[in-house]
Structures are given as structure tokens and as C-alpha cells.
Scaffold this motif. Structure first.
Motif, PDB file in Angstrom:
ATOM      1  N   ILE A 329      37.021  15.517  30.503  1.00 22.08           N
ATOM      2  CA  ILE A 329      37.079  14.139  30.008  1.00 22.08           C
ATOM      3  C   ILE A 329      35.751  13.445  30.311  1.00 22.08           C
ATOM      4  O   ILE A 329      35.309  13.390  31.466  1.00 22.08           O
ATOM      5  N   SER A 330      35.104  12.919  29.270  1.00 22.93           N
ATOM      6  CA  SER A 330      33.824  12.234  29.437  1.00 22.93           C
ATOM      7  C   SER A 330      33.675  11.188  28.346  1.00 22.93           C
ATOM      8  O   SER A 330      34.401  11.208  27.334  1.00 22.93           O
ATOM      9  N   GLN A 331      32.743  10.265  28.548  1.00 21.45           N
ATOM     10  CA  GLN A 331      32.517   9.223  27.545  1.00 21.45           C
ATOM     11  C   GLN A 331      32.066   9.857  26.239  1.00 21.45           C
ATOM     12  O   GLN A 331      31.185  10.726  26.212  1.00 21.45           O
ATOM     13  N   GLY A 332      32.681   9.433  25.129  1.00 18.75           N
ATOM     14  CA  GLY A 332      32.374  10.003  23.827  1.00 18.75           C
ATOM     15  C   GLY A 332      33.274  11.167  23.461  1.00 18.75           C
ATOM     16  O   GLY A 332      33.233  11.645  22.319  1.00 18.75           O
ATOM     17  N   LYS A 333      34.099  11.623  24.418  1.00 20.60           N
ATOM     18  CA  LYS A 333      34.984  12.764  24.181  1.00 20.60           C
ATOM     19  C   LYS A 333      36.174  12.332  23.326  1.00 20.60           C
ATOM     20  O   LYS A 333      36.802  11.306  23.585  1.00 20.60           O
ATOM     21  N   ARG A 334      36.496  13.125  22.299  1.00 21.81           N
ATOM     22  CA  ARG A 334      37.677  12.858  21.484  1.00 21.81           C
ATOM     23  C   ARG A 334      38.896  13.489  22.140  1.00 21.81           C
ATOM     24  O   ARG A 334      38.845  14.645  22.568  1.00 21.81           O
ATOM     25  N   VAL A 335      39.980  12.724  22.240  1.00 24.11           N
ATOM     26  CA  VAL A 335      41.215  13.212  22.856  1.00 24.11           C
ATOM     27  C   VAL A 335      42.357  13.093  21.853  1.00 24.11           C
ATOM     28  O   VAL A 335      42.285  12.311  20.902  1.00 24.11           O
ATOM     29  N   SER A 336      43.397  13.873  22.084  1.00 20.12           N
ATOM     30  CA  SER A 336      44.549  13.851  21.180  1.00 20.12           C
ATOM     31  C   SER A 336      45.766  13.292  21.905  1.00 20.12           C
ATOM     32  O   SER A 336      45.834  13.266  23.137  1.00 20.12           O
ATOM     33  N   GLN A 337      46.724  12.823  21.128  1.00 16.63           N
ATOM     34  CA  GLN A 337      47.936  12.236  21.689  1.00 16.63           C
ATOM     35  C   GLN A 337      48.642  13.239  22.599  1.00 16.63           C
ATOM     36  O   GLN A 337      48.859  14.385  22.237  1.00 16.63           O
TER      37      GLN A 337
END
Length: 434
Positions: A329-337
Motif C-alpha cells: 500500500i502506497s500513495q498512488g496505489k490503486r486498490v479494489s473493494q
């Protein structure tokens, strides 16, 4: 290594055969265990101890270093020996030669409750490796319960499979407020439970339908395959999936709600608290409530370790007081529900471990417990007839009104039976064509 004990006779039937295979009378009489004729062996079982290796166990049974090395190389593509874990059970098959000297022919390692690996040791230092599954059966069950405290509590009180609670929470996580469950709420559920030897439960295999009543409102869950995967739907074909999860974590309680005048537990003054506090043990997993992009990861002052995620519809969610962040997890990282993003903690200004969960729309804070939810794509028009066929039968089964032979047992290809036309009286003339 724990003290070894001789297998009980009951285990002979428990592990007979491979998954889905009918065990014949001849096999039962021969005591087939893990696919091996147990009558030819003395069986002993143990449990992998902490720090114990398979090599050490095998060496204790007289397996040579050469055979162990050969096994290690041969097993890499099937089940690497480094995957052996403490606490898992193993069974050894020992035969005695004409001088009554013991020889180990097989060691069976259980990877989980139903799956296992057979390591064989044969003449000429040859070895073999085989993965297999215990014979299991499915039992379809319908149960109802009135909740007195919580869903998990009711599951335990009714002696239902513990995994049933987790399955129901996964299905209803967008719809039912599990933090707002009250005494008198209820549910009815139809599920397949998998059994080993018809006696030992291996957990819930599938939920075929459910009705959850909360605060007098009924929430149905009808399974149907659309878009290549099975999802759950309301009676009208609306998806149970919503834009946001009801909550970013499970198995907790709400300790503080959204307010513009809450007495701060540390500063003892009234100030806005534009979020919801979920009290939970340190380390409890925290999940993203929707697809989005991480816009902030770092120290948030009184909020301690903080994450902010931007979502569609100009929504931003915040997760405060985290003890740490999930890997990657980092700034700019895309995450999913539903993706793991962090862990509950007590960093920043906090009196104990909890998650302070917040939502902003266009920069304005809104109550996470009152945000309107938009459902995902509904049942497609081309699937409507098949869905209604499944829905009507699941609904009838939930109500106890469906004969067993009419149950829905598969969702891959729904065949809708042709309507039965009323029979014409004998001798009636056919209506002339116009």
C-alpha cells in the motif's frame, strides 16, 4: 515430536478413497486409508512440532539421507517439503519384514482437513509423491434462527457451522448493518455442508439462498451466475453488491458515531467528530470499502497513521489510528473493494485500539452510516427469465414449499421447463386455422 499413537479404527472409514469416488464393499473390508491397503501395515500418527522438519521425522523412521534428498528434489513440483507446517497431522505406514524389523513405506501429511500428500518409499531408494483428497459428501440443509445478541452468537447457539456466519457476512456485507443487529432480528438460510465420512464437517460449501430480517425489513439473497461468476441478488434482480461496503472491518462494535458535538475522550471538550469509531483489537484487518486510489499515506497528527482513498463519485474515505499498513500500500496505489489496506491500532490521540472511519463527498464530511448506496449492475434483460426461474424455486424452498426433486442444484446452465398445457377433452376437434 509428539508421542505417536495407534490409529483408531474409526479413522479407517474417515479417510477412505479419493474425493467423489464411491468406496466399494471390498475396499471397506480391506480398510483402505488414504488410498492405501491399511491391513498390510501398522499405522501411527503424530503432529508436526514447532521447528520440526519432515527430514527429521523421516530420519527417525530409518529413511536414509539419500532417500530424503531424492524426495526433496522430486517433491518440488508437487508439494515442496518446505511447505510442511507445525500443527498439521501426519500418518506413517510401517511394515515388518521376516525378521520383524520395521520399515516405513508411506508417510501421509494432511495439508488441511480434506487434502493430503502421500510420500512413498520403495525398493532401490526410489520415492513417490501423490496429492489426493478425502472422500466427502454434501448435505443440503435449511435452518432458521432468531438472533438474541449477534449473528455469530446465534450460529453457536443453534450449533450451526461456524463458517456459515462468515459466508453470510460476505454475502450481505453491502446490505445488512451487522453493527446494528438487535434482539429479535432473524434469518433463514439454505446451504450445502461438506462432510468427511458423513460425520465430520468440513465447512459450508455453498449458500443456496437466504432471508435476513433486520428491523422488520427483509433482505433476500438469491444466487445466480452472471458475467462468468456466481453473485447474490435481491428478489427484483437488484445486485446485493453496492458501491461501498457497509463497514471496513468485521467482528467489532461501534464505540462512537458521527457527531458535530462529541465530548472528546482525551481533551474533555466538545468538538466535531465527523466519523465512526469501530472498537476492535489491535491488528484487526481493515479493508478498502470501494475501488479507488490511495491519495494519502502517513502521519495524520491526532489521527495517527492514516490512509485516504479517492473513489468514484467524488468520494474520499479515511482510515485513522492504524497500527500499520498492508504490504504494497502506497500513495498512488490503486486498490479494489475488500482489499486489505491496514490494521487497527491506537496511534495518534487515542485512548485505545479502534478505527476512526470517515467519508467526504466533494470535501464535505458525511455520516458513513447514512450514505446512500448505489447497487451494482442488475440482472441483464437476457438473463431475466432464467433468474426468475431460480428465484421462484429458492424462495419456495426458503418457505418450505418446494419438493426435493425440484430444487436448484446447479447454476451453470439453467433449463427452464416448457409450460404444461391443459389437456383437451377426448374427441375434441382441433381449432381450425384462421
Amino acid at each position: 515430536m509428539k508421542t505417536l499413537r495407534i490409529y483408531l479404527a474409526a479413522l479407517l472409514a474417515l479417510t477412505a478413497g479419493a474425493c467423489g469416488r464411491t468406496v466399494s464393499d471390498a475396499e471397506t473390508q480391506r480398510n483402505i486409508v488414504y488410498g492405501i491397503d491399511a491391513d498390510a501395515y501398522r499405522l501411527e500418527t503424530g503432529e508436526i512440532g514447532k521447528g520440526e522438519t519432515l527430514s527429521k521425522i523421516l530420519n527417525n523412521y530409518g529413511i536414509t539421507v539419500r532417500q530424503i534428498d531424492r524426495l526433496d528434489r522430486s517433491a518440488k513440483e508437487i508439494f515442496p517439503l518446505r511447505n510442511i507446517r507445525a500443527g498439521h497431522r501426519y500418518t506413517v505406514f510401517i511394515h515388518e519384514d521376516s525378521l520383524y524389523a520395521p520399515h516405513l513405506d508411506y508417510l501421509v501429511y494432511e495439508t488441511d482437513r480434506t487434502n493430503y500428500v502421500v510420500f512413498g518409499f520403495h525398493d532401490g531408494d526410489s520415492v513417490s509423491i501423490r496429492k489426493d483428497t478425502k472422500s466427502t459428501t454434501l448435505r443440503r440443509t435449511q435452518r432458521s434462527a432468531v438472533i438474541s445478541s449477534s449473528l455469530w452468537g446465534s450460529i453457536m447457539e443453534q450449533n450451526l457451522p461456524y463458517s456459515l456466519a462468515a459466508e453470510m457476512e460476505n454475502i450481505y456485507q453491502w446490505t445488512v448493518d451487522f453493527f446494528g443487529i438487535q434482539k429479535g432480528d432473524s434469518f433463514t438460510v439454505i446451504y450445502d455442508e461438506r462432510f468427511i465420512d458423513d460425520t465430520v464437517s468440513a465447512g459450508v460449501d455453498r449458500i443456496w439462498g437466504a432471508k435476513f430480517t433486520q428491523g422488520g425489513k427483509e433482505y433476500y439473497a438469491i444466487p445466480f451466475r452472471q458475467g462468468g461468476k456466481i453473485q447474490y441478488w435481491e428478489l427484483d434482480g437488484t445486485s446485493l453488491r453496492k458501491q461501498l461496503l457497509k463497514a471496513p472491518l468485521k467482528y467489532t462494535r461501534i464505540s462512537s458515531k458521527f457527531s458535530y458535538a462529541r465530548k472528546h475522550p482525551v481533551y474533555k471538550v466538545y468538538r466535531p467528530h465527523t466519523g465512526v469509531d469501530y472498537a476492535a483489537p489491535k491488528g484487526t484487518p481493515v479493508h478498502a470499502v470501494a475501488d479507488g486510489v490511495v491519495t494519502f499515506k502517513g502521519w495524520g497528527g491526532g489521527g495517527g497513521n492514516t490512509l485516504k482513498i479517492k473513489h468514484a463519485g467524488n468520494l474520499v474515505t479515511g482510515y485513522l489510528h492504524l497500527s500499520g499498513y498492508a504490504k504494497g500500500i502506497s500513495q498512488g496505489k490503486r486498490v479494489s473493494q475488500g482489499q486489505l489496506i491496514g490494521y487497527v491500532g491506537s496511534t495518534g490521540t487515542s485512548t485505545g485500539p479502534h478505527l476512526d472511519y470517515r467519508i467526504w463527498r466533494n470535501g464535505t464530511p458525511i455520516d458513513p452510516l447514512k450514505i446512500p448506496q448505489k447497487p451494482a449492475e442488475p440482472i441483464a434483460k437476457k438473463n431475466r427469465a432464467a433468474f426468475e426461474f431460480v428465484r421462484d424455486r429458492i424462495l419456495a424452498e426458503l418457505n418450505g414449499e418446494l419438493p426435493e426433486e425440484e430444487r436448484i442444484t446447479q447454476l451453470d446452465s439453467i433449463v427452464i421447463p416448457a409450460p404444461v398445457l391443459p389437456a383437451q377433452p377426448a374427441g375434441a376437434a382441433a381449432e381450425p386455422k384462421k
